[in-house]
Design a protein around this motif. Sequence first.
Motif: not given
Length: 508
Positions: A98-115, A135-140, A470-472
């Motif tokens: 979970m923390n790694l997914a969050d880190s990917y998202q913060l770094a702008g790597d949306i694909r890896r976060a989603s996966n 769902a929040n990523i998909l919304k963005s 992406v819009v956050k």
Amino acid sequence: MANKRRNPAKKRQKKAASGHRISDKQTARLQQAVHAHSTGQLAVAEAGYRALLAEKVRSPDLNCKLALICARTGRRDEADVLWKNTLAIDPGFLEARMNLADSYQLAGDIRRASNTYRGIIAEHQYFHIAKYLLANILKSQGKLEEASEYYKQVIAQQPDYTQAHFTYSGIHKYENSSDPHFNSMLDLYQHPGLSDESRIHLAFALGKACEDFEDYQRAFEFLKAGNDRRSAEFNYSIESDRSLIQSIIRNFNARAIADLQVNSVSSNQPIFIVGMPRSGTSLVEKILASHSEVHGAGELDYMFALGTKLFLGETRHYEYLPLESYPQGTFETVGKTYLEQIGLLNKSAARVTDKMPFNMMMIGIIKIALPNAKIIHCVRDARDTCLSIYKQNFTTGNYRFAYDLKTVAQFHNEYSALMKHWHETIPDTIYDIHYEALTQNAESEIRKLLATCDLDFEKACIDFDTTRAVVKTASAFQVRQPMYTSSVNLWQSYQPYLGAMLDELQTV
């Protein structure tokens, strides 16, 4: 007796995972480090964790805890390595994933976060937090139908998870009061055991729903209930912000700014989008980010954090001093550090937008430290702006003024005085783009905006609602819609309830 039976089992599990037994002394030191961590003694905890790792104690929990400290103290790359080390020891360690997914998202790597979230959901069908964050990523990303499906799954699995109700309400159109989701929220809202936080989520969501079907009196009643509870959290007074803004106006005068111009930082990469929250900053960024040469970075705290750290402080009563009081090179440090920070976000983009609204307070620093940066000021009718702020349940504590009609108007008055100062002090530096003109004459205004930013016209900027940027922010749904004017003069629908705001506003 039960504890005695469990402890050897834990030791056996750690030995099996790492091939290295943890001694009783090491266990005691680990417990001391965990205690230091839990009490905020991060340096002590980190030293303890690292000593154990040096002794080749391979525990997933140990790596994960050290990663949390690294992430909290701004060493996210190191945290990522530690989370990956955690998963090398135990691939199913959920906290690390979970923390790694969050880190990917913060770094702008949306694909890896989603996966990563999708992988977690595949293995843990009822883990609603992963579904909510996906769902929040998909919304963005503008994938609103898929986001809605995940929000609805979360609500079905965890009906009292009010954050999902609140976020889903922002992308759902309520036709009338018989909407099933509206009534499920209403039932939950009336539950006597509801926590304050949950009641706030639902109050704002129900207010949005009532506005959708044009029951403005009821909408305002819910909005006021949510705002009153949030206002009580902060007990905000305008005085501290007023003193700060007055110190900016006093010290960032034309001569002081001209004397301190930093010519060694000549980059034109940054485009700062400033203004009041809810004034159209997300819309303007989405338009610019649709251009092939522009990366939309969203609301970055980089410039505001630099300006606060290097120029403000308790000893200065959190106010600016005369500019000559600061060490030579401070402004150059700001410019170079900021460029380094945004350079990590997108290495190929010629221009990067930063839509932190409160950078309006940093315009003097920006003008000195980054003289070739573009500054776009979003202007919107004060009454619509203040109402829109009041309707929003912000996710951070940065908007303490937002939850009372009088204080939101007072803050707008201070903002207006500050922007008037900037226009008079550094003329021809700030480009005003008016929300009403943009919504009513989009192509003409977008062409002027692009020309101001030294960007060639691209049709994608007109078709911004279909582009993939992406819009956050809270406007993620609105900026996915074609240009609309329904929010212009919306304050008139609420006018009977806005007396405190309208009485206070000096600019209309």
